[in-house]
Design a protein around this motif. Structure first.
Motif, PDB file in Angstrom:
ATOM      1  N   SER A 150      -3.508   0.786  -2.612  1.00  0.00           N
ATOM      2  CA  SER A 150      -3.207   2.165  -3.031  1.00  0.00           C
ATOM      3  C   SER A 150      -3.032   2.281  -4.541  1.00  0.00           C
ATOM      4  O   SER A 150      -2.355   3.202  -5.029  1.00  0.00           O
ATOM      5  CB  SER A 150      -1.946   2.666  -2.314  1.00  0.00           C
ATOM      6  OG  SER A 150      -2.164   2.736  -0.932  1.00  0.00           O
TER       7      SER A 150
ATOM      8  N   GLY B  43       0.787  -1.231   0.000  1.00  0.00           N
ATOM      9  CA  GLY B  43       0.000   0.000   0.000  1.00  0.00           C
ATOM     10  C   GLY B  43       0.820   1.282   0.000  1.00  0.00           C
ATOM     11  O   GLY B  43       0.268   2.366   0.180  1.00  0.00           O
TER      12      GLY B  43
ATOM     13  N   PRO C 189      -9.297   1.934  -2.710  1.00  0.00           N
ATOM     14  CA  PRO C 189      -8.828   0.844  -1.823  1.00  0.00           C
ATOM     15  C   PRO C 189      -9.846  -0.279  -1.680  1.00  0.00           C
ATOM     16  O   PRO C 189      -9.482  -1.464  -1.677  1.00  0.00           O
ATOM     17  CB  PRO C 189      -8.594   1.564  -0.495  1.00  0.00           C
ATOM     18  CG  PRO C 189      -8.251   2.964  -0.886  1.00  0.00           C
ATOM     19  CD  PRO C 189      -9.089   3.263  -2.108  1.00  0.00           C
TER      20      PRO C 189
END
Ligand SMILES: Cc1cc2nc3c(=O)[nH]c(=O)nc-3n(C[C@H](O)[C@H](O)[C@H](O)COP(=O)(O)O)c2cc1C
Length: 356
Positions: free
Chosen positions: A331, A220, A265
């Protein structure tokens, strides 16, 4: 100098880097061009050799070394025990998959991977600075061979217990993989990979406190804010996968690259529907259908990988992201479509400005 910068500098000087940014090893998605670009900007390149034969591993390493400063890691998965086959269940999965691609013959589930021991030997011969592992630990005799050649071992861990076990087995660096990560989860036991979903904000400081070796943060992280946060939480460097996938040197299908830019996300999910091993991918139409209660559960790894091959190939050919293996971390939308060397430099300049 701040404690953070001195920690990153000591990591960089130990591993011959100018920038504490590592390209994540990504099997099937690690063309030499991407590693060459990342290492030319002072970061660490990466070859995910899971699906490569020994001669392909050597060719990859030679190509990257010839066009760069040779800063790269080679990575392979530690094999799981052989799968329990269930022909009746596989028939249900094949019938389901035929709705998404060509008919799947029974023998598609017999797909095998290159020999692990031969891959390990080829990595030694290729002589990278770093060899990394995921989904388990190298056997002690292989760890001894790495150390005898001065090759550092970076071990991926998705829990504190795995990090401790890796350090005890001789790992030089722990790569703490948060549940945000794109692609397969590194859990040592496949059954734990979907249950123990530890986010990086909790995992990273806990691993840093639990081990004495340096810790690399992954999962992420795709912009300077994420890099700075990881360094504040105790990481010595960061490893980025999805964040490099939109770079031209990654050469992924444009449909996948475009989809990443639109992926919030919550638009990714961890499932076993592509390979049988849990991995995080975009919630495409296939992923949604295959994870529904009405769908047959996926076959074990690597049987499911073999069963989905034809659908994935057809999706790739047709440019249909809904039938591709569109791995993505949480992300994904932060991934930037710019040349990888410029991205590495920009990310580090911006992160340095944040951490001071
Ligand atoms: C397409 C793709 C393939 C991957 N293949 C591997 C692999 O072969 N070996 C490995 O250790 N990790 C693999 N990973 C996981 C990455 O090393 C890393 O943990 C992950 O990309 C970090 O999360 P991020 O994608 O959010 O940056 C892969 C990830 C992606 C996105």
């Amino acid at each position: 100098m701040s404690a953070i910068i001195s920690r990153t500098e000591s990591f960089c000087s130990r591993f011959g880097l100018r920038v504490p940014i590592l390209l994540a090893p990504m099997a099937g998605t690690c063309p030499p061009s991407l590693s060459i670009a990342v290492s030319s900007a002072g970061g660490l390149g990466a070859g995910g050799v899971l699906m490569m034969q020994p001669d392909e591993i050597l060719t990859w390493a030679n190509e990257v070394r010839a066009a760069s400063n040779g800063a790269f890691q080679l990575n392979v998965w530690i094999p799981d025990p052989p799968p329990q086959r269930d022909p009746a269940h596989e028939a249900r999965v094949r019938e389901f998959l035929a709705q998404w691609g060509p008919a799947v013959p029974p023998e598609a589930g017999n797909a095998t991977l290159p020999d692990f021991a031969a891959q390990c030997e080829a990595m030694l011969t290729a002589g990278p600075r770093i060899v990394s592992s995921i989904m388990g630990l190298y056997p002690p005799d292989y760890v001894a061979k790495l150390k005898a050649r001065g090759i550092a071992w970076f071990a991926t861990a998705s829990t504190v217990a795995e990090a401790r076990a890796a350090e005890a087995a001789g790992a030089d660096v722990i790569v703490a993989q948060g549940a945000e990560a794109g692609g397969h989860r590194g859990a040592f036991t496949a059954a734990d990979a979907e249950r123990r979903l530890v986010g990086l904000f909790a995992l990273l400081p806990a691993v840093v406190d639990a081990v004495r070796v340096p810790v690399v943060a992954t999962g992420g992280i795709a912009d300077a804010r994420g890099i700075a946060a990881a360094l504040v939480l105790g990481a010595s460097a960061v490893q980025i996968g999805t964040g490099f996938l939109r770079c031209p040197e990654a050469k992924i299908h444009p449909a996948w690259a475009d989809a990443l830019a639109q992926t919030a996300p919550e638009d990714t999910v961890v499932s076993r529907v592509f390979s049988g091993r849990p991995g995080r991918a975009i919630v495409t139409d296939y992923v949604r259908a295959a994870t529904a209660d009405s769908a047959p559960p996926p076959a074990p790894y690597p049987v499911q990988r073999g069963l989905t091959t034809a659908m994935r190939a057809q999706g790739q050919k047709a440019g249909d992201v809904h039938r591709m293996q569109a791995w993505a971390g949480q992300s994904a939308a932060l991934a930037s479509a710019e040349p990888a060397a410029a991205l590495v430099q920009r990310l580090w300049d911006e992160a340095r400005a944040i951490v001071g």
